[in-house]
Structures are given as C-alpha cells and as structure tokens.
Scaffold this active site. Structure first.
Site, short mmCIF file in Angstrom:
data_model
loop_
_atom_site.label_atom_id
_atom_site.label_comp_id
_atom_site.label_asym_id
_atom_site.label_seq_id
_atom_site.Cartn_x
_atom_site.Cartn_y
_atom_site.Cartn_z
N HIS A 154 23.59 14.90 -4.39
CA HIS A 154 24.10 15.47 -5.64
C HIS A 154 23.02 15.67 -6.57
CE1 HIS A 154 27.74 16.44 -3.74
NE2 HIS A 154 28.29 15.06 -3.59
N ASP A 190 27.31 15.68 5.13
CA ASP A 190 28.35 15.39 4.33
C ASP A 190 29.45 15.89 4.09
OD1 ASP A 190 28.22 12.67 2.00
OD2 ASP A 190 29.43 14.45 1.34
N HIS A 192 30.57 17.02 1.28
CA HIS A 192 30.48 17.63 0.03
C HIS A 192 29.32 18.38 0.21
CE1 HIS A 192 32.79 14.05 -1.18
NE2 HIS A 192 33.73 14.91 -1.81
N ASP A 279 31.97 10.73 5.11
CA ASP A 279 33.34 11.19 4.38
C ASP A 279 33.91 12.36 4.98
OD1 ASP A 279 31.34 12.63 3.52
OD2 ASP A 279 31.47 12.15 1.28
#
Ligand code: Q9C
Ligand code: ZN
Length: 334
Positions: A154, A190, A192, A279
C-alpha cells in the site's frame, strides 16, 4: 527455498488503529511474524544493502520524514504513536510546512498506519529481506521467500498507508531492473489492492503489475484497483486489475489467477515477484474471501507453472493463529 527475515522486523508495534470510528488493537502486530517463524522453520538474516535501493522507488523527502517523524512527534509533546488527522486533498499545492501534523497528512493516505519509535528500523530491515530474496534468485536460485513485516504494497513513492511504509516488492522489482533484468512482472494476490505498487510503476512498460483483490467498490483501499485502471503513458496496458466480490472461494479465484498468469506470460518477463497476502483466508478478521488453508498450494502450483524465477514477498494476513500454517501451505505448493 531460502527464507529471509531480520529480527528487527518484530520491533514495530503500534498500539491501536482507527477502525470504523473507534480505536481497536493493531491488526498488523509482531505476533504475525512470530507465527510465521514458528511454522516456517529456519530463516536467515539479510545483509545490509543500505538505503540506496530504497531511494530508487521512494522520494528522499518521504524517507527523511519516516526516519524522523516519531522523534518530531515526541518533540511536539505527544505521547504514543504518530498518526495524522488532516490531509491535503489532491495535494492542493506544494507548501513548506514544518509541523509534524501537516507532514503526517502530506505523506499518508489513511489514519490506521501509525509511526512508532521503532518503525524505521523494522521497515528498513524488511526491505533488506526483500532485497536478499531478490539477489538470491538473481544469483541462480529458482525461488526465495522474503518474510517482510510490516507489509509494503500500500506504500507509494511518497506515502504510507494500509499498515505499509516501504514498498518491499517495488524495491525488489527496481533492484532486479538495476541488476540488468529487463522485464519484471509483479503478481499481487493479497486480499487488498496493492495501490502503492501500482502507483509506483503506473507509467512504466518494463514492470508489469497484475493484481487479484477484493473489489474496491466494497473494500479498502477504495480509490484504486478498479478494472479500468490499465496504466498510463508508456505504461498503458502494463497494469491489470482483477477485482473479485466478497465471498470468493477457490472455484471463483482460479479463473482470475488463470487470466493473471496468461497476462504475465504474454508480457514475457524474466522474473516474477509475488506479493503474497494470506488475508484471502476464510477466517481473516478484516477480509471477506473464502480461501481455505488447503487451497493455497493450488495457487502456488499455477504460479510455478510459469517456469519463471520467483521471489515471494510477504504482505498481509491477520488470522494470526492460522497465518503461519497458511504461508507454509502456500510455499509447499512450490
Ligand atoms: N481498520 C494489508 O493487508 N484497513 N493491509 C484499515 C480500518 C486497512 C491491509 C481500515 C487494511 C490494510 C497489507
Ligand atoms: Zn491485505
């Protein structure tokens, strides 16, 4: 397969994060790394390659800020961890603002990524782990794993967010380019979207970014990761986003991975970096996909079928008791 990890990655331990309007214990805690270490066995510490490879993808002013932010927070009379509370929407205009709160807003995009006194040391050594894994593969290994903590995908060239400070996979990709690898692909799996990685390479045609993630219409980081983001300028076509709905199981995930791997094969890279987040696991406390521990080897096998040299870089995964198991399951597929 060699696993790279530095014990200083454990030091970064924010107390809490802003979640849905209240403060909750920090999800990205050192216990995540301990759980992985317990499940994965022996790791080796990375050598110190210095700040130069980090500065190849991050702005010097941002790195300077990261190093000094907590000391300046303390000097301003604050206790606890440094977090911003006001942001310059769309970077209104360049201003030379000195106050720590103004700088926190300038160099971040969310309020759930605190800076502690130990943050710089942890993120520095996490980036060194990513570099060590990359050089291991450049030196001839077919695969290596970087146990990076905190995660990185991120973080952009000049911003932190999403528990990320230094973009480990981006540092690794650029280091490979600088070592003479002509074309590098990054596959981000991931839960996200890896907005920082996408941003860093958005206008480049030498580094392909392909991401499978929760649809940003419903999930963090909202403002990136939509299917119509395909890169710009020379990078037009070198970004591919494959958003999937909440509730996605292996049966729905596999066709997206097939598309991703076909895009990567068509690009013709010399090296594949995998941003791996666990995740996507069905019991992840902050995520909504439904992958099972026993599903992960199938993903690894499809990635390995590319025949490319591989560097796996750790990103998210917050079901701490299952995290080590899930990472070990994924790596077993290679
Ligand atoms: N707590 C990675 O998986 N969510 N980052 C914050 C409310 C941030 C996840 C919103 C999730 C970031 C690397
Ligand atoms: Zn994630």
């Amino acid at each position: 397969m060699k696993l790279f990890f530095d014990p200083r990655e454990l030091d970064h331990a924010p107390e809490q994060e802003l979640h849905n309007g209240g403060f909750v214990p920090y999800a990205e805690h050192p216990g995540r790394a301990r759980d992985m270490l317990d499940a994965l066995g022996a790791t080796e510490p990375p050598p110190d390659r210095g700040e130069a490879p980090i500065l190849r993808v991050h702005d010097a002013a941002y790195i300077d800020f990261l190093k000094n932010a907590h000391a300046r927070w303390t000097a301003a009379g604050r206790g606890g961890d440094a977090v911003g509370y006001t942001w310059p929407i769309a970077r209104r205009r360049p201003l030379n603002l000195e106050r720590i709160d103004a700088q926190l807003g300038l160099f971040s995009f969310d309020a759930s990524t605190p800076i502690t006194a130990d943050t710089w040391d942890s993120v520095y050594w996490g980036a060194q782990a990513a570099l060590a894994a990359t050089h291991e593969v450049l030196d001839g290994a077919s695969i290596a794993f970087a146990l990076c903590r905190p995660p990185g995908h991120h973080a952009g060239a000049d911003y932190l967010g999403g528990y990320c400070y230094i973009n480990n996979v981006a540092v690794a990709a650029q280091a490979a380019r600088d070592a003479g690898v002509e074309k590098v692909a990054i596959l981000d799996i991931d839960y996200h979207h890896g907005n920082g990685t996408q941003d860093i390479f958005y206008d480049r045609d030498d580094i392909l970014f392909v991401s499978i993630h929760a649809d940003p219409v419903t999930d963090y980081p909202f403002y990136w990761g939509h299917a119509d983001e395909r890169g710009e300028g020379a990078g037009e076509g070198a970004t591919l986003n494959l958003p999937l709905p909440r509730g996605t199981t292996l049966a729905e995930y596999e066709p997206a991975l097939e598309t991703a791997m076909e895009e990567i094969a068509a690009f013709g890279p010399d090296l594949l970096l995998v941003s791996f987040g666990a995740d996507t696991f069905e019991e992840d406390p902050i995520s909504q996909f439904k992958l099972k521990t026993e599903d992960y080897p199938a993903l690894a096998r499809r990635i390995a079928a590319s025949g490319l040299p591989l560097v796996v870089v750790m990103e998210g995964g917050y079901a701490t008791d299952a995290l080590g198991r899930n990472v070990a399951s994924f790596l077993s597929g290679f």
